[in-house]
Design a protein around this motif. Structure first.
Motif, PDB file in Angstrom:
ATOM      1  N   ALA A 213      54.422 -32.209  36.187  1.00 58.40           N
ATOM      2  CA  ALA A 213      54.981 -31.292  35.188  1.00 58.40           C
ATOM      3  C   ALA A 213      56.170 -30.531  35.756  1.00 58.40           C
ATOM      4  N   ALA A 214      56.024 -30.013  36.978  1.00 58.49           N
ATOM      5  CA  ALA A 214      57.117 -29.257  37.603  1.00 58.49           C
ATOM      6  C   ALA A 214      58.345 -30.139  37.781  1.00 58.49           C
ATOM      7  N   ARG A 215      58.140 -31.351  38.226  1.00 58.92           N
ATOM      8  CA  ARG A 215      59.271 -32.258  38.442  1.00 58.92           C
ATOM      9  C   ARG A 215      59.973 -32.582  37.120  1.00 58.92           C
ATOM     10  N   SER A 216      59.196 -32.811  36.074  1.00 54.43           N
ATOM     11  CA  SER A 216      59.785 -33.101  34.768  1.00 54.43           C
ATOM     12  C   SER A 216      60.558 -31.908  34.226  1.00 54.43           C
ATOM     13  N   ILE A 217      59.993 -30.701  34.401  1.00 47.14           N
ATOM     14  CA  ILE A 217      60.663 -29.480  33.955  1.00 47.14           C
ATOM     15  C   ILE A 217      61.994 -29.308  34.684  1.00 47.14           C
ATOM     16  N   ILE A 218      61.981 -29.524  35.999  1.00 47.03           N
ATOM     17  CA  ILE A 218      63.200 -29.376  36.794  1.00 47.03           C
ATOM     18  C   ILE A 218      64.278 -30.331  36.304  1.00 47.03           C
ATOM     19  N   ASN A 232      70.201 -18.083  36.258  1.00 46.05           N
ATOM     20  CA  ASN A 232      69.550 -18.137  34.952  1.00 46.05           C
ATOM     21  C   ASN A 232      68.804 -19.455  34.753  1.00 46.05           C
ATOM     22  N   THR A 233      69.378 -20.551  35.218  1.00 50.27           N
ATOM     23  CA  THR A 233      68.727 -21.855  35.067  1.00 50.27           C
ATOM     24  C   THR A 233      67.435 -21.918  35.870  1.00 50.27           C
ATOM     25  N   MET A 234      67.435 -21.400  37.089  1.00 48.12           N
ATOM     26  CA  MET A 234      66.226 -21.453  37.898  1.00 48.12           C
ATOM     27  C   MET A 234      65.139 -20.546  37.315  1.00 48.12           C
ATOM     28  N   TYR A 235      65.518 -19.426  36.718  1.00 46.58           N
ATOM     29  CA  TYR A 235      64.518 -18.560  36.087  1.00 46.58           C
ATOM     30  C   TYR A 235      63.848 -19.271  34.918  1.00 46.58           C
ATOM     31  N   LYS A 236      64.629 -20.003  34.125  1.00 44.84           N
ATOM     32  CA  LYS A 236      64.055 -20.761  33.012  1.00 44.84           C
ATOM     33  C   LYS A 236      63.047 -21.795  33.516  1.00 44.84           C
ATOM     34  N   MET A 237      63.350 -22.433  34.633  1.00 44.86           N
ATOM     35  CA  MET A 237      62.423 -23.406  35.211  1.00 44.86           C
ATOM     36  C   MET A 237      61.116 -22.740  35.627  1.00 44.86           C
ATOM     37  N   CYS A 238      61.213 -21.584  36.274  1.00 42.74           N
ATOM     38  CA  CYS A 238      60.017 -20.845  36.692  1.00 42.74           C
ATOM     39  C   CYS A 238      59.137 -20.495  35.505  1.00 42.74           C
ATOM     40  N   GLU A 239      59.753 -19.978  34.443  1.00 46.15           N
ATOM     41  CA  GLU A 239      58.992 -19.620  33.245  1.00 46.15           C
ATOM     42  C   GLU A 239      58.192 -20.803  32.721  1.00 46.15           C
ATOM     43  N   GLN A 240      58.828 -21.961  32.667  1.00 47.02           N
ATOM     44  CA  GLN A 240      58.166 -23.131  32.104  1.00 47.02           C
ATOM     45  C   GLN A 240      57.027 -23.625  32.989  1.00 47.02           C
ATOM     46  N   ILE A 241      57.214 -23.581  34.303  1.00 52.83           N
ATOM     47  CA  ILE A 241      56.136 -24.001  35.210  1.00 52.83           C
ATOM     48  C   ILE A 241      54.916 -23.095  35.033  1.00 52.83           C
ATOM     49  N   ASP A 249      49.951 -18.700  40.003  1.00 49.73           N
ATOM     50  CA  ASP A 249      50.274 -17.275  39.869  1.00 49.73           C
ATOM     51  C   ASP A 249      51.766 -16.992  39.977  1.00 49.73           C
ATOM     52  N   THR A 250      52.465 -17.735  40.830  1.00 53.52           N
ATOM     53  CA  THR A 250      53.902 -17.526  40.993  1.00 53.52           C
ATOM     54  C   THR A 250      54.616 -18.875  41.091  1.00 53.52           C
ATOM     55  N   ALA A 251      55.874 -18.878  40.684  1.00 51.71           N
ATOM     56  CA  ALA A 251      56.725 -20.044  40.844  1.00 51.71           C
ATOM     57  C   ALA A 251      58.072 -19.569  41.355  1.00 51.71           C
ATOM     58  N   LYS A 292      68.000 -17.680  45.417  1.00 54.64           N
ATOM     59  CA  LYS A 292      66.543 -17.729  45.485  1.00 54.64           C
ATOM     60  C   LYS A 292      65.932 -16.828  44.426  1.00 54.64           C
ATOM     61  N   CYS A 293      64.741 -17.195  43.962  1.00 54.24           N
ATOM     62  CA  CYS A 293      63.963 -16.277  43.124  1.00 54.24           C
ATOM     63  C   CYS A 293      62.504 -16.696  43.137  1.00 54.24           C
ATOM     64  N   GLU A 294      61.640 -15.732  42.863  1.00 54.17           N
ATOM     65  CA  GLU A 294      60.213 -15.988  42.649  1.00 54.17           C
ATOM     66  C   GLU A 294      59.800 -15.218  41.412  1.00 54.17           C
ATOM     67  N   VAL A 295      59.095 -15.901  40.510  1.00 55.04           N
ATOM     68  CA  VAL A 295      58.678 -15.296  39.247  1.00 55.04           C
ATOM     69  C   VAL A 295      57.157 -15.286  39.206  1.00 55.04           C
ATOM     70  N   SER A 296      56.578 -14.118  38.954  1.00 58.93           N
ATOM     71  CA  SER A 296      55.131 -14.009  38.823  1.00 58.93           C
ATOM     72  C   SER A 296      54.734 -14.099  37.366  1.00 58.93           C
ATOM     73  N   ARG A 297      53.477 -14.348  37.146  1.00 59.34           N
ATOM     74  CA  ARG A 297      53.010 -14.527  35.774  1.00 59.34           C
ATOM     75  C   ARG A 297      53.274 -13.281  34.935  1.00 59.34           C
ATOM     76  N   ASP A 298      53.073 -12.085  35.466  1.00 56.93           N
ATOM     77  CA  ASP A 298      53.326 -10.860  34.714  1.00 56.93           C
ATOM     78  C   ASP A 298      54.795 -10.737  34.360  1.00 56.93           C
ATOM     79  N   THR A 299      55.668 -11.077  35.326  1.00 62.44           N
ATOM     80  CA  THR A 299      57.105 -11.008  35.079  1.00 62.44           C
ATOM     81  C   THR A 299      57.511 -11.947  33.959  1.00 62.44           C
TER      82      THR A 299
END
Length: 305
Positions: A213-218, A232-241, A249-251, A292-299
């Motif tokens: 799933a992660a590879r397909s989303i990327i 912005n593009t990497m944040y969208k990927m994190c949200e979808q994962i 918990d985090t991506a 770089k970025c890390e997105v948590s589920r709450d974020t």
């Protein structure tokens, strides 16, 4: 009086290749890994007092890596790393934590006359599937899965403008540029309490499904997003994962911006090769942007409110 603040040791760069053979069909599957195993625990006297009685020899650690690859499945790598780490805790009471890193190198089955070949493969890139596992007596099994060195490029569909301009800024704004990067994507699983929990997740194909799933989303997001920035593009990927894999918990992403610069050729017979006329570019080896970025589920949840 000095004291030892932290310590770990083990074996790095252990190369493992395993062949799984299906005797009924004749189909073989290959897995190539590079493994690092570092141990922590009551080992400080080996550093401070030359007491080797607490040291599990790194050669023994290397041999254990091979033996556990023989005794257990190596796929998914999350399961193999958990088996390996749990072994050291079960075997050595003075070891409190095993840190296992597994890098799986990409071998893709060859197709011959349109049909998958039963035992021939091709290395079709430097992309790897990775796992960082921390198995401890108090924290259970913490797993971080990742995709690394997935090299992608698109020749349009990327822009970068509206950024801060000051006395040090030379970069022109652009509404259309080449975008290329080596994807490093990591997702951290909610901690597993026991090895049995990891076994169940592997049996349910949760690790493999998350990786696919992660590879397909990327690939899809990189290709189709009208990118305003790498950020912005990497944040969208994190949200979808996070949306697709609820046990994560985090991506996060680490993306180098691999630059391809336009080349002004007007000095030769007035050739136009900039802006909308650009066709020939100069690939840059460095320096490069690094985002770089890390997105948590709450974020991610808050972003939709």
């Amino acid at each position: 009086m000095p004291s030892l603040a932290s310590a770990r040791y083990g074996k790095d760069n252990v190369r493992v290749f395993k062949v799984d053979r299906d005797e009924k069909t004749g189909v073989q599957t290959v897995t190539e890994m590079t493994v690092c195993c570092l141990l922590e625990g009551e080992i400080e006297t080996s550093y401070t007092k030359a007491d080797n009685s607490v040291v599990v020899a790194t050669d023994s650690i290397k041999n254990t890596i091979y033996i556990k690859a023989k005794e257990h499945p190596v796929n998914p790598p999350e399961l193999y790393a958990s088996y390996l780490g749990q072994h050291f805790l079960d075997t050595y009471p003075h070891i409190s934590t095993a840190n296992i890193d597994v890098t799986v190198h990409r071998w893709t089955r060859l197709a011959v006359d349109g049909a998958p070949h039963p035992h021939s493969f091709i290395r079709d890139g430097e992309e790897t599937r990775n796992v960082e596992a921390t198995i401890s007596r108090t924290g259970g099994l913490a797993l971080r899965s990742s995709i690394r060195k997935l090299t992608v490029l698109k020749s349009t569909g990327s822009a970068f403008h509206g950024f801060v301009r000051d006395e040090f800024t030379l970069l022109p704004e652009t509404w259309d540029r080449i975008l290329s990067t080596d994807v490093d994507s990591t997702w951290a699983w909610r901690a597993f309490k026991t090895l049995a929990d990891v076994e169940k997740a592997a049996a349910d194909k949760r690790f493999d499904d998350a990786w696919e799933a992660a590879r397909s989303i990327i690939i899809k997001t990189f290709s189709t997003d009208e990118s305003a920035s790498v950020q912005n593009t990497m944040y969208k990927m994190c949200e979808q994962i996070l949306e697709v894999v609820p046990e994560v918990d985090t991506a996060g992403f680490t993306l180098p911006n691999k630059h391809y610069f336009e080349l002004d050729l007007s000095w030769h017979k007035g050739i136009k090769n900039t802006g909308k006329d650009a066709e020939v570019y100069v690939p840059q080896s460095g320096p490069n942007g690094l985002i770089k970025c890390e997105v948590s589920r709450d974020t991610a949840t808050l972003a939709h409110r």
